[in-house]
Design an enzyme around this catalytic site. Structure first.
Site, PDB file in Angstrom:
ATOM      1  CG  ASP A 184      -5.491  -5.332   2.976  1.00  0.00           C
ATOM      2  OD1 ASP A 184      -4.977  -4.979   4.061  1.00  0.00           O
ATOM      3  OD2 ASP A 184      -6.136  -4.543   2.261  1.00  0.00           O
TER       4      ASP A 184
ATOM      5  CG  HIS B 168      -7.564 -22.352  12.910  1.00  0.00           C
ATOM      6  ND1 HIS B 168      -8.086 -23.479  12.311  1.00  0.00           N
ATOM      7  CD2 HIS B 168      -8.631 -21.559  13.236  1.00  0.00           C
ATOM      8  CE1 HIS B 168      -9.403 -23.383  12.276  1.00  0.00           C
ATOM      9  NE2 HIS B 168      -9.761 -22.225  12.840  1.00  0.00           N
TER      10      HIS B 168
ATOM     11  CB  CYS C 265      -9.611 -26.950   9.818  1.00  0.00           C
ATOM     12  SG  CYS C 265      -8.321 -25.746   9.384  1.00  0.00           S
TER      13      CYS C 265
ATOM     14  CB  CYS D 281      -7.042 -28.276  12.479  1.00  0.00           C
ATOM     15  SG  CYS D 281      -7.941 -26.811  13.037  1.00  0.00           S
TER      16      CYS D 281
ATOM     17  CB  CYS E 290      -4.696 -25.225   9.246  1.00  0.00           C
ATOM     18  SG  CYS E 290      -5.201 -25.325  10.983  1.00  0.00           S
TER      19      CYS E 290
ATOM     20  CG  ASP F 210      -0.253   0.011   2.527  1.00  0.00           C
ATOM     21  OD1 ASP F 210       0.947   0.332   2.573  1.00  0.00           O
ATOM     22  OD2 ASP F 210      -0.901  -0.298   3.540  1.00  0.00           O
TER      23      ASP F 210
END
Length: 398
Positions: free
Chosen positions: A273, A342, A311, A316, A313, A100
């Site tokens: 974002d 997560h 999940c 998890c 990830c 940005d």
């Protein structure tokens, strides 16, 4: 996915009438890889997504990350980063990056900056030293940083603020956009414009109509999710999106609550974002299909299950809620990493599901299902949390 497109080609591959707009799926080509949209971008403010490594980001299927020009300009400085070969090499991330302009950060420091038509003079939140941003200087800094997508300098107005105030700011934002275009020299970077106008539909429409004919490869929507009701944000997007080129990506800046992803994709947004997922993780809030889970609650002390059974990830797959609660209560640093992994994976999974539903034409059903299951956080509590964060970082609403 093989990249056979031009450096910044955007291909719109599918769209679905959502009833409040057109939900879109596309592919954005960059020098560091393809981005399948809609997409959520984890925020790496200081060339680091807090508590997670680039390998973690790859494992949770992050496609692009965001870094902050204001913070990197102050520390360690664009000259130093350029000597390392730019942000990609400096931070060890080989995927696409967006920077940005630092406009939001500068303008949120209302008590430490002075604004004029040429630029803005501000005091560093780190040491109080004085600095000046102009459109040309910001583009030069972003070119040194070397991100794939860079943003123009704009004036982000506070909420609430008057129509007259926003009128003046909008004229300045449009002038600065033209100056950024003239200053931009790197063909391997895409410079995006930013639509502003506060909560005034006529100004939002004017901004979109003014910027759309200019040769920008993408357009951002700035100045929303700054305290206005969600209904206002939705209304303004419905007014603005039809006026932007359909063949270019649309980026809603700083917006990333899970329900916002669904509702704003429904209104035509391609890119998002937000610091929310990692900030929540550091404060012990985990994202689930049903809403936020407070890991410090005693109900999870003996919970012998992952955050979410479906999940995929790292967190998890390997750890129980009971263990995560222990880590957080013990203030172990591992808690921040596991919670962040997560939450970020929840965001990238949600975006992948949204994209799949657009491609197969079932987005309206997915939207209804998600919003029916996900318990939205009370707005008053969310605004209070945001204001406390702003205060803690030396930024106050004006």
């Amino acid at each position: 996915m093989e990249n056979n497109r031009l450096p910044f080609d955007f291909e719109l591959t599918a769209s679905v009438d959502s009833g409040v707009g057109s939900a879109r799926a596309g592919v954005l080509s960059t020098p560091h890889g393809l981005i399948e949209t809609p997409v959520f971008m984890p925020v790496g403010t200081q060339a680091s997504v807090k508590a997670v490594s680039p390998d973690d980001l790859r494992d949770l299927h992050a496609q692009i990350i965001l870094a902050n020009t204001y913070h990197l300009y102050l520390r360690p400085g664009p000259d130093l980063i350029a000597k390392f070969g730019g942000l990609h090499r400096f931070m060890g991330w080989d995927g696409p990056i967006l920077t940005d302009s630092g406009g939001f950060q500068v303008f949120s420091l209302s008590h430490n900056r002075k604004l004029d038509d040429e630029g803005v003079t501000f005091k560093s939140h780190i040491d109080g030293s004085t600095h000046r941003f102009t459109p040309e200087m910001v583009v030069r800094v972003e070119e040194q940083l070397g991100a794939d997508i860079i943003m123009v300098l704009d004036e982000c107005t506070p909420y609430p603020s008057t129509h007259e105030y926003n009128r003046r700011a909008l004229d300045r934002t449009h002038s600065w956009a033209e100056r950024c275009l003239r200053a931009h020299t790197r063909s391997d970077q895409a410079l995006f414009a930013i639509v502003q106008g506060g909560t005034y539909a006529d100004l939002r429409r004017e901004s979109a109509q003014t910027l759309a004919p200019m040769p920008f490869p993408g357009y951002a929507i700035g100045g929303l999710s700054v305290g206005e009701p969600k209904e206002e944000m939705h209304r303004l997007l419905e007014e603005t999106m039809p006026l932007l080129p359909a063949d270019k990506p649309r980026y809603l800046m700083g917006v990333g609550s899970p329900e916002d992803l669904v509702e704003c994709v429904a209104r035509g947004i391609d890119m998002f974002d937000c610091v929310l997922p990692t900030r929540l993780a550091r404060n012990g809030a985990l994202l689930t299909r049903d809403g936020r889970l407070a890991i410090k609650s005693s109900r999870y002390a003996l919970a012998d299950r992952p955050v979410e059974p479906d999940c995929d990830c790292y967190t998890c797959r390997h750890f129980t809620l009971g263990y995560l609660r222990h880590l957080f209560r013990a203030k172990e640093l591992l808690a921040y990493r596991l919670n962040s992994i997560h939450n970020l994976r929840f965001m990238t999974r949600t975006m992948a599901e949204i994209r799949a539903s657009i491609l197969d034409g079932t987005f309206p059903e997915y939207r209804a299902w998600f919003l029916n299951h996900y318990q939205v956080t009370d707005r008053e509590a969310s605004v209070k949390q945001r204001d406390l964060w702003l205060l803690a970082h030396g930024r106050m609403r004006v």
